[in-house]
Design a protein around this motif. Sequence first.
Motif, PDB file in Angstrom:
ATOM      1  N   UNK A 144       0.850  -1.191   0.000  1.00 30.40           N
ATOM      2  CA  UNK A 144       0.000   0.000   0.000  1.00 30.40           C
ATOM      3  C   UNK A 144       0.887   1.242   0.000  1.00 30.40           C
ATOM      4  N   UNK A 145       0.837   2.009  -1.076  1.00 36.65           N
ATOM      5  CA  UNK A 145       1.607   3.254  -1.168  1.00 36.65           C
ATOM      6  C   UNK A 145       0.680   4.394  -1.595  1.00 36.65           C
ATOM      7  N   UNK A 146       1.138   5.625  -1.425  1.00 26.94           N
ATOM      8  CA  UNK A 146       0.332   6.787  -1.795  1.00 26.94           C
ATOM      9  C   UNK A 146       0.024   6.792  -3.285  1.00 26.94           C
ATOM     10  N   UNK A 147       1.038   6.609  -4.121  1.00 26.23           N
ATOM     11  CA  UNK A 147       0.823   6.706  -5.567  1.00 26.23           C
ATOM     12  C   UNK A 147      -0.118   5.616  -6.064  1.00 26.23           C
ATOM     13  N   UNK A 148      -0.019   4.417  -5.507  1.00 23.65           N
ATOM     14  CA  UNK A 148      -0.904   3.339  -5.938  1.00 23.65           C
ATOM     15  C   UNK A 148      -2.344   3.592  -5.482  1.00 23.65           C
ATOM     16  N   UNK A 190      12.337  -8.355  -8.597  1.00 24.27           N
ATOM     17  CA  UNK A 190      11.241  -8.334  -9.558  1.00 24.27           C
ATOM     18  C   UNK A 190      11.074  -6.964 -10.198  1.00 24.27           C
ATOM     19  N   UNK A 191      10.733  -6.960 -11.487  1.00 29.60           N
ATOM     20  CA  UNK A 191      10.432  -5.727 -12.211  1.00 29.60           C
ATOM     21  C   UNK A 191       9.051  -5.208 -11.786  1.00 29.60           C
ATOM     22  N   UNK A 192       8.902  -3.906 -11.739  1.00 32.64           N
ATOM     23  CA  UNK A 192       7.598  -3.304 -11.498  1.00 32.64           C
ATOM     24  C   UNK A 192       7.098  -3.389 -10.078  1.00 32.64           C
ATOM     25  N   UNK A 193       8.006  -3.377  -9.125  1.00 32.70           N
ATOM     26  CA  UNK A 193       7.637  -3.494  -7.722  1.00 32.70           C
ATOM     27  C   UNK A 193       8.258  -2.374  -6.898  1.00 32.70           C
ATOM     28  N   UNK A 194       7.728  -2.173  -5.687  1.00 32.96           N
ATOM     29  CA  UNK A 194       8.365  -1.239  -4.761  1.00 32.96           C
ATOM     30  C   UNK A 194       9.729  -1.786  -4.344  1.00 32.96           C
ATOM     31  N   UNK A 195       9.885  -3.105  -4.421  1.00 38.77           N
ATOM     32  CA  UNK A 195      11.164  -3.740  -4.088  1.00 38.77           C
ATOM     33  C   UNK A 195      12.289  -3.181  -4.946  1.00 38.77           C
ATOM     34  N   UNK A 196      12.018  -3.063  -6.234  1.00 37.69           N
ATOM     35  CA  UNK A 196      13.017  -2.552  -7.172  1.00 37.69           C
ATOM     36  C   UNK A 196      13.396  -1.113  -6.822  1.00 37.69           C
ATOM     37  N   UNK A 197      12.396  -0.305  -6.465  1.00 39.32           N
ATOM     38  CA  UNK A 197      12.646   1.094  -6.115  1.00 39.32           C
ATOM     39  C   UNK A 197      13.379   1.215  -4.780  1.00 39.32           C
ATOM     40  N   UNK A 198      12.964   0.393  -3.796  1.00 41.83           N
ATOM     41  CA  UNK A 198      13.622   0.424  -2.482  1.00 41.83           C
ATOM     42  C   UNK A 198      15.087  -0.007  -2.577  1.00 41.83           C
ATOM     43  N   UNK A 199      15.353  -0.996  -3.429  1.00 41.57           N
ATOM     44  CA  UNK A 199      16.716  -1.474  -3.636  1.00 41.57           C
ATOM     45  C   UNK A 199      17.589  -0.346  -4.178  1.00 41.57           C
ATOM     46  N   UNK A 260      14.845  -2.703   5.325  1.00 40.77           N
ATOM     47  CA  UNK A 260      15.138  -1.404   4.697  1.00 40.77           C
ATOM     48  C   UNK A 260      13.899  -0.603   4.294  1.00 40.77           C
ATOM     49  N   UNK A 261      12.693  -1.125   4.578  1.00 40.87           N
ATOM     50  CA  UNK A 261      11.486  -0.388   4.171  1.00 40.87           C
ATOM     51  C   UNK A 261      10.279  -0.845   4.982  1.00 40.87           C
ATOM     52  N   UNK A 262       9.198  -0.094   4.841  1.00 41.86           N
ATOM     53  CA  UNK A 262       7.898  -0.505   5.368  1.00 41.86           C
ATOM     54  C   UNK A 262       7.094  -1.070   4.201  1.00 41.86           C
ATOM     55  N   UNK A 263       6.517  -2.233   4.393  1.00 45.64           N
ATOM     56  CA  UNK A 263       5.730  -2.867   3.338  1.00 45.64           C
ATOM     57  C   UNK A 263       4.402  -3.371   3.905  1.00 45.64           C
ATOM     58  N   UNK A 264       3.425  -2.475   4.057  1.00 47.73           N
ATOM     59  CA  UNK A 264       2.096  -2.929   4.486  1.00 47.73           C
ATOM     60  C   UNK A 264       1.373  -3.578   3.303  1.00 47.73           C
ATOM     61  N   UNK A 265       1.121  -4.855   3.395  1.00 47.39           N
ATOM     62  CA  UNK A 265       0.540  -5.608   2.289  1.00 47.39           C
ATOM     63  C   UNK A 265      -0.958  -5.796   2.516  1.00 47.39           C
TER      64      UNK A 265
END
Length: 377
Positions: A144-148, A190-199, A260-265
């Motif tokens: 769950x992110x603001x932009x999504x 993975x492509x297209x994920x917050x994981x890629x951006x956080x990395x 390294x991040x918050x990931x509320x799923x």
Amino acid sequence: MSYSLSALLNIFKNNFFEYLLTNKRTRRGIIMFKLIKQFTSFVAMVAVLFAFTTETMAAKKSKTLKNTQKKGFVRCGVSQGLPGFSNADASGNWTGVDVDVCRAVAAAVLGDANKVKFTPLSAKERFTALTSGEIDVLSRNTTWTLSRDADIGLTFVGVNFYDGQGFMVRKNSGITSTSQFKDGISACTNIGTTTELNMRDFFNSKGISYEPVAFEKADEVVAAYDAGRCDTYTTDKSGLAAQRTKMSNPDEHIVLPETISKEPLGPVVRQGDSVWEDIVRWSLNTMIEAEEYGITSANADSMKTSDNPAIKRLVGAEGELGAAFGLDNEWSLRIIKQVGNYGESYKRNIADPGILPDRGPNELWTKGGILYVPPAR
């Protein structure tokens, strides 16, 4: 030419009053004039109230609910295979905490938790599948992110797993902390994920040059890391724990301690259908609150005679909460009986298989975690 009910009443009232005014020469005519004026005013008021009530009832209707009931199944988007969250066995039977959210919705609106059509989606495909109408609920370990939530026509309805991103490495690498990462490290994701951006944010903030090795499908990422194509594998820590079970030698890999991040799923629906949004939200909330009150799939029926009004509302023995969604009053009871409370789902899908026996932040707020939902009343 067509007229509304209120318009016809006004035409009738104006013309009839004009007639009476020209003919009210007797006392009887004056009395009749007053009575009819009062009556027509009353009828007009009733018409306005009826129109308002009709509009309010129409606003309560859900196109998605109607279509789901017509089809006879809930269309649910899930992952392409993540143990503990959404994973299919050899016979095509889906299990996991994300799967159970969709099963809860099916129990609520169709009376049967098994009436779900699961569609496996990659991270890249998932949002398009939802916005295009291919699926009606996305329950796929999605952050769950603001932009999504605000930018692409989606609405997150809750959190069913609090997570954070981490890294996995091979034990024989000698690495025990991200502080030991060096320039040139290669990382699978993975492509297209917050994981890629956080990395990217993580390595840039540390001033470490790195080589991303990205794939669309999760299984491709796992296979590449397991084959030695990258030095580390990064995703949500729950995902690392789950995917580790797929490695050729799981014991040869460790998840580093840093987060390294918050990931509320949580589950996601399309914007524009507030009733369907509420149904999915409160299906998840029911599972969490049921655990808080000790209501399980085994004892739900017996809880109907509880002295606690909150418990009686959850099992449909008091109040009429289902009416708010256009459902009967046992919608929440069916969720608990057929799917179980959140704790039962977690134990069955994540703890018992040994993926993450310790619930951590996903424990109830009354037991040191942060799981907390609004009251059903």
